[in-house]
Design a protein around this motif. Sequence first.
Motif, PDB file in Angstrom:
ATOM      1  N   ALA A  11       4.200  -4.801  -5.372  1.00  0.00           N
ATOM      2  CA  ALA A  11       3.823  -3.669  -4.524  1.00  0.00           C
ATOM      3  C   ALA A  11       2.568  -3.993  -3.720  1.00  0.00           C
ATOM      4  N   LEU A  12       1.588  -4.611  -4.374  1.00  0.00           N
ATOM      5  CA  LEU A  12       0.371  -5.001  -3.666  1.00  0.00           C
ATOM      6  C   LEU A  12       0.664  -6.031  -2.582  1.00  0.00           C
ATOM      7  N   LYS A  13       1.547  -6.998  -2.889  1.00  0.00           N
ATOM      8  CA  LYS A  13       1.913  -8.017  -1.898  1.00  0.00           C
ATOM      9  C   LYS A  13       2.598  -7.363  -0.693  1.00  0.00           C
ATOM     10  N   ALA A  14       3.528  -6.439  -0.948  1.00  0.00           N
ATOM     11  CA  ALA A  14       4.238  -5.771   0.147  1.00  0.00           C
ATOM     12  C   ALA A  14       3.275  -4.941   0.989  1.00  0.00           C
ATOM     13  N   ALA A  15       2.346  -4.243   0.316  1.00  0.00           N
ATOM     14  CA  ALA A  15       1.372  -3.427   1.045  1.00  0.00           C
ATOM     15  C   ALA A  15       0.419  -4.298   1.850  1.00  0.00           C
ATOM     16  N   ALA A  16       0.026  -5.426   1.284  1.00  0.00           N
ATOM     17  CA  ALA A  16      -0.872  -6.340   2.003  1.00  0.00           C
ATOM     18  C   ALA A  16      -0.177  -6.922   3.226  1.00  0.00           C
ATOM     19  N   ASP A  17       1.120  -7.251   3.105  1.00  0.00           N
ATOM     20  CA  ASP A  17       1.873  -7.754   4.253  1.00  0.00           C
ATOM     21  C   ASP A  17       1.952  -6.691   5.348  1.00  0.00           C
ATOM     22  N   MET A  18       2.176  -5.443   4.942  1.00  0.00           N
ATOM     23  CA  MET A  18       2.253  -4.349   5.910  1.00  0.00           C
ATOM     24  C   MET A  18       0.889  -4.154   6.594  1.00  0.00           C
ATOM     25  N   GLU A  19      -0.175  -4.304   5.811  1.00  0.00           N
ATOM     26  CA  GLU A  19      -1.524  -4.175   6.367  1.00  0.00           C
ATOM     27  C   GLU A  19      -1.780  -5.270   7.395  1.00  0.00           C
ATOM     28  N   GLN A  20      -1.340  -6.491   7.102  1.00  0.00           N
ATOM     29  CA  GLN A  20      -1.504  -7.593   8.043  1.00  0.00           C
ATOM     30  C   GLN A  20      -0.716  -7.343   9.324  1.00  0.00           C
ATOM     31  N   ALA A  21       0.496  -6.800   9.164  1.00  0.00           N
ATOM     32  CA  ALA A  21       1.314  -6.484  10.335  1.00  0.00           C
ATOM     33  C   ALA A  21       0.624  -5.436  11.200  1.00  0.00           C
ATOM     34  N   LYS A  22       0.029  -4.440  10.556  1.00  0.00           N
ATOM     35  CA  LYS A  22      -0.673  -3.401  11.318  1.00  0.00           C
ATOM     36  C   LYS A  22      -1.873  -3.982  12.053  1.00  0.00           C
ATOM     37  N   ILE A  23      -2.601  -4.888  11.403  1.00  0.00           N
ATOM     38  CA  ILE A  23      -3.749  -5.527  12.055  1.00  0.00           C
ATOM     39  C   ILE A  23      -3.286  -6.286  13.302  1.00  0.00           C
ATOM     40  N   GLY A  24      -2.154  -7.008  13.170  1.00  0.00           N
ATOM     41  CA  GLY A  24      -1.629  -7.758  14.300  1.00  0.00           C
ATOM     42  C   GLY A  24      -1.254  -6.855  15.465  1.00  0.00           C
ATOM     43  N   PHE A  25      -0.572  -5.746  15.178  1.00  0.00           N
ATOM     44  CA  PHE A  25      -0.174  -4.830  16.245  1.00  0.00           C
ATOM     45  C   PHE A  25      -1.374  -4.067  16.812  1.00  0.00           C
ATOM     46  N   ASN A 186      14.638  -1.965   2.176  1.00  0.00           N
ATOM     47  CA  ASN A 186      14.295  -0.678   1.569  1.00  0.00           C
ATOM     48  C   ASN A 186      13.473  -0.864   0.297  1.00  0.00           C
ATOM     49  N   ILE A 187      13.776  -1.921  -0.451  1.00  0.00           N
ATOM     50  CA  ILE A 187      12.969  -2.220  -1.649  1.00  0.00           C
ATOM     51  C   ILE A 187      11.540  -2.555  -1.226  1.00  0.00           C
ATOM     52  N   LYS A 188      11.403  -3.385  -0.191  1.00  0.00           N
ATOM     53  CA  LYS A 188      10.073  -3.768   0.286  1.00  0.00           C
ATOM     54  C   LYS A 188       9.311  -2.553   0.808  1.00  0.00           C
ATOM     55  N   PHE A 189      10.010  -1.650   1.505  1.00  0.00           N
ATOM     56  CA  PHE A 189       9.346  -0.459   2.027  1.00  0.00           C
ATOM     57  C   PHE A 189       8.843   0.410   0.873  1.00  0.00           C
ATOM     58  N   ALA A 190       9.679   0.563  -0.158  1.00  0.00           N
ATOM     59  CA  ALA A 190       9.273   1.373  -1.318  1.00  0.00           C
ATOM     60  C   ALA A 190       8.077   0.738  -2.020  1.00  0.00           C
ATOM     61  N   LEU A 191       8.121  -0.585  -2.186  1.00  0.00           N
ATOM     62  CA  LEU A 191       7.000  -1.284  -2.824  1.00  0.00           C
ATOM     63  C   LEU A 191       5.739  -1.176  -1.982  1.00  0.00           C
ATOM     64  N   ALA A 192       5.903  -1.281  -0.653  1.00  0.00           N
ATOM     65  CA  ALA A 192       4.740  -1.178   0.236  1.00  0.00           C
ATOM     66  C   ALA A 192       4.102   0.200   0.135  1.00  0.00           C
ATOM     67  N   ASP A 193       4.922   1.243   0.023  1.00  0.00           N
ATOM     68  CA  ASP A 193       4.392   2.600  -0.111  1.00  0.00           C
ATOM     69  C   ASP A 193       3.628   2.760  -1.426  1.00  0.00           C
ATOM     70  N   ILE A 194       4.174   2.154  -2.490  1.00  0.00           N
ATOM     71  CA  ILE A 194       3.478   2.195  -3.781  1.00  0.00           C
ATOM     72  C   ILE A 194       2.177   1.389  -3.688  1.00  0.00           C
ATOM     73  N   GLY A 195       2.283   0.201  -3.119  1.00  0.00           N
ATOM     74  CA  GLY A 195       1.123  -0.687  -3.042  1.00  0.00           C
ATOM     75  C   GLY A 195       0.010  -0.133  -2.182  1.00  0.00           C
ATOM     76  N   ALA A 196       0.368   0.699  -1.191  1.00  0.00           N
ATOM     77  CA  ALA A 196      -0.659   1.271  -0.323  1.00  0.00           C
ATOM     78  C   ALA A 196      -1.640   2.125  -1.111  1.00  0.00           C
ATOM     79  N   THR A 197      -1.157   2.753  -2.189  1.00  0.00           N
ATOM     80  CA  THR A 197      -2.048   3.568  -3.026  1.00  0.00           C
ATOM     81  C   THR A 197      -2.921   2.691  -3.922  1.00  0.00           C
ATOM     82  N   LEU A 198      -2.510   1.423  -4.113  1.00  0.00           N
ATOM     83  CA  LEU A 198      -3.268   0.516  -4.979  1.00  0.00           C
ATOM     84  C   LEU A 198      -4.263  -0.347  -4.204  1.00  0.00           C
TER      85      LEU A 198
END
Length: 238
Positions: A11-25, A186-198
């Motif tokens: 979950a943390l890995k998925a959230a960190a990847d999403m965070e990196q994507a947001k930084i890029g955009f 969808n699994i990655k999205f769910a993990l990213a949502d969980i990881g965002a809180t962590l």
Amino acid sequence: DGGIVGIGGAALKAAADMEQAKIGFTTLLHSGDAATSMLVKLRDFAAKTPFNFPELVTAAQRLMAMGTSAQDLIPKMTAIGNATSAMGKGIETFDGIALALSQMGNSAKATALDMNQLIQRGIDPYKFLAESSGKSVGEIRKNLGELFTGAEAAQIIMAGMTKQFAGSMDAQSKSLTGMWSNVQDNIKFALADIGATLLPTAKLVVENFVNPVLDGLKSLAHWFSELPEPVKMGALAM
């Protein structure tokens, strides 16, 4: 429990990847809110296509870096994705078509090199240019640069692809491979949502515990390097 720890790490890995994507955009769009909006659009796009979300993020950032506007991004990716899916190809072909069209769009004149890059990936650009202009393929091949700027040719080819290959991604997404790709997303999205809180807690741990430990190890390494050679050799032997 090891399973919970594993899920937490994923979950943390998925959230960190999403965070990196947001930084890029955010860098590309000069706005955090616009970056968030773009990621939502790409999540929706990924859910309806056979392509994985991380691949689409990379492709989208590459297209924008080469001049595609935020407004034109999803339509362009849809046209390219449909063409790629119609040929049963993957993200490498998608990237190749995207690169060729982007280079063409930035050229003062359309060139045979631009056309050949598309032909190598299964697209017949001369057909679209001929249908649009009413001229023969032979005439277009002979006078390509005089008849079309790069941007004009790219726009016509995009319109032709949009018409010819419409619906191909949707059909592919209903195949087993496409369905499995969507499940993975969808699994990655769910993990990213969980990881965002962590993430906030994880950052605090790194800042307050991990970094001080690393600083201590650096000091220890420096201290060890200053020891006399016989002492270091004895310590290593022990």
